[in-house]
Design an enzyme around this catalytic site. Sequence first.
Site, short mmCIF file in Angstrom:
data_model
loop_
_atom_site.label_atom_id
_atom_site.label_comp_id
_atom_site.label_asym_id
_atom_site.label_seq_id
_atom_site.Cartn_x
_atom_site.Cartn_y
_atom_site.Cartn_z
N HIS A 265 -1.81 5.15 -17.89
CA HIS A 265 -0.64 6.01 -17.69
C HIS A 265 -0.68 7.22 -18.61
O HIS A 265 0.01 8.20 -18.38
CB HIS A 265 0.67 5.23 -17.92
CG HIS A 265 1.00 4.31 -16.80
ND1 HIS A 265 0.32 3.15 -16.57
CD2 HIS A 265 1.96 4.39 -15.81
CE1 HIS A 265 0.82 2.53 -15.50
NE2 HIS A 265 1.81 3.26 -15.03
N GLU B 33 -1.68 8.96 -3.36
CA GLU B 33 -1.92 10.25 -4.00
C GLU B 33 -2.83 11.16 -3.19
O GLU B 33 -2.65 12.38 -3.19
CB GLU B 33 -2.49 10.06 -5.41
CG GLU B 33 -1.47 9.64 -6.47
CD GLU B 33 -1.12 8.17 -6.41
OE1 GLU B 33 -1.75 7.42 -5.63
OE2 GLU B 33 -0.23 7.74 -7.16
#
Lengths: 328, 327
Positions: B131, B62
């Site tokens: 998540h 990321e």
Amino acid sequence: MKEKQITPDFQVSLFTRMVLIRKFEEKIVALCRESYQLPGMQILANGQEAVATGVVSALEPEDIIVSNHRSHGHLLARGADLNSLMAEIMAKADGVNCGKAGTLHLSMPEINALMTSTVVGAGPPLAVGAAFAQQYQALNGVTVVFFGDGAAAEGSVHEAMNLSGIWKLPILFVCENNGWAGAQRPEEHSAVRQIHKRAQGYDMPGQSVDGNDVEAVYHLSLELLEYCRSGKGPAFMETLTYRMRGHGEQDHQHYVNPEELEAWALKCPIIRYRRALLNAGILDKAQIQSIEQDAEARVAAAVAFGDAGPYPESDTALTDVFVQAFNA
Amino acid sequence: MSQKTFGNAINDALSTAMDMDDTVFIAGEGVGVSIHLDSNMPTYGLLDKFGRRRVKDTPVSEAAIAGLAVGASCMGLRPVVEIMFFPFITLASDMLVNHAGKLRYMSGGKSSFPLTVRVKAGVGFGAGSQHSHNLEAWIAHSPGLKIVWPATVEDAKGLLLSAIFDPDPVIVVEDMMLYRMKGELPDRDFRTPLGKARVAVPGTDCTVIAYGMALYTAMKALEPLIEKGISCEVIDLRSLVPLDKTCILESVRKTGRLVVVHEANRFCGFGAELAAMVAEEAFHDLKGPVKRVGAPQIPVPVASSLEKVFIPGPEDVVRAVLETMNK
């Protein structure tokens, strides 16, 4: 294209650039000592001039530089305007970034010194983006990112090396191993002593070079830049040098062995090159003195320029956040 | 116009932008080849249409994905990168917060960063707190970043197209729970302007502000309130930064009451900013206390019996409206 054969004229220009960087940063030291109003932390690359000069002299105009907190040498080697650079370090309105960057966050896209980040290890992921743009638009340029041995411990550097290895991005990673990350030695922050060996893990060539030998740095840069430019992907260069003045000007260097500092002082890249050029008869003492005096005069003029200029108007604090301003 | 899902609308925006402008490219984990074979997924089919030069599958990195966006945008490209789940934005946050949001300012206006980050968000599918975690308040708190959150099929396309062609960094949050929702979508290029809220339902007694999935929670509260004779004006915020203060204040000055609804934690959530802004600028128009409806200060639980405790429901909105009405 850069010449592989180094001419005497080019040697003089390498020497001149190194002297200018040294004189520029020595002036900053003097200004700090005089309790001069330089804002923020002054972080200098005294002793590392051969890396900035050797690498940047090997670049083509279209190549991009991504720099870090120790950036003055990179920018000066790239041809930064001394006046507006010094004015920025003084945080004046006439500075290259209008007093919003100061010494640490300089960016000069006009000379392709695209971005500087002082977040240690942030340069490589930024370089991924710049190099991707070069590859995507089929530009011929290479992106060079400078970072230190300390930064090499950041996960972001791993991510950037891995991604650029997969996509074969034109990046030259330049790890300036100056022997210190803050007050920590490489053996305390790196599992391998030779950081360039990590390059193997990303399928890119990795080599080290005497970072205090400006011609050696130049030659290896040319070789690795040619590799990157040919589309083969990224390369990694570790320059072995030494951080002469501590992390920043507030560093007491109480942890440094004085004998080690003295030994590295004898390996000073500028003293070495001066001796080499004298011995080779390329410069005589008078010419060297003239180069030094010229650099001092240019730096003095830059300080005068910075001194004469105003600080930014307070209302500019609220501008330049967005291209299209809005009321928050 | 045609019937499209929310996911199709995002896809349509990406495809439209890439057709229009070669500087637009997309990158992220599985944006080309996804584990899902599902035409409602936002990047479905784009690899086939645009090829590997412009549709870039990345490693699970990321920081590098966000760095790619920052660096490439500084060079004049218009990157659209994806963060697969909102909590993973923490891994990209140095590049977004310290770089995308600050480098233009620190350049003195020399550089610009026309990048877009698509963030997949939402709670309610039992995925747990790593998540599911809506972090919009973090983004909104960081200078130099814009953040928008579409709730309708039309805005899923219109806001994303505006974000892609905006000269500044924009975070576009996509509620995954909306991907299959259907609606009418114009086929052409059209833009929903950033910084413009929408009065979704006009009303007179209480203003209710929501965004994303929470808009539908607010909508479900309308009927029971009407039964009690209370008419709510629902504002679909659409854009958190820039914030459409005009729309909010006009409504609050009319109704005299405000309830804010979001699925993020209530404590220090974006609703606190809205409540504070209204208290500062329209205090004398208020007839009752501003109420915030949001999640308790816990990580998102997995068991559906626990997740229900986390996600605010229509009954919570009803209660908040009744409280501010003193009923």
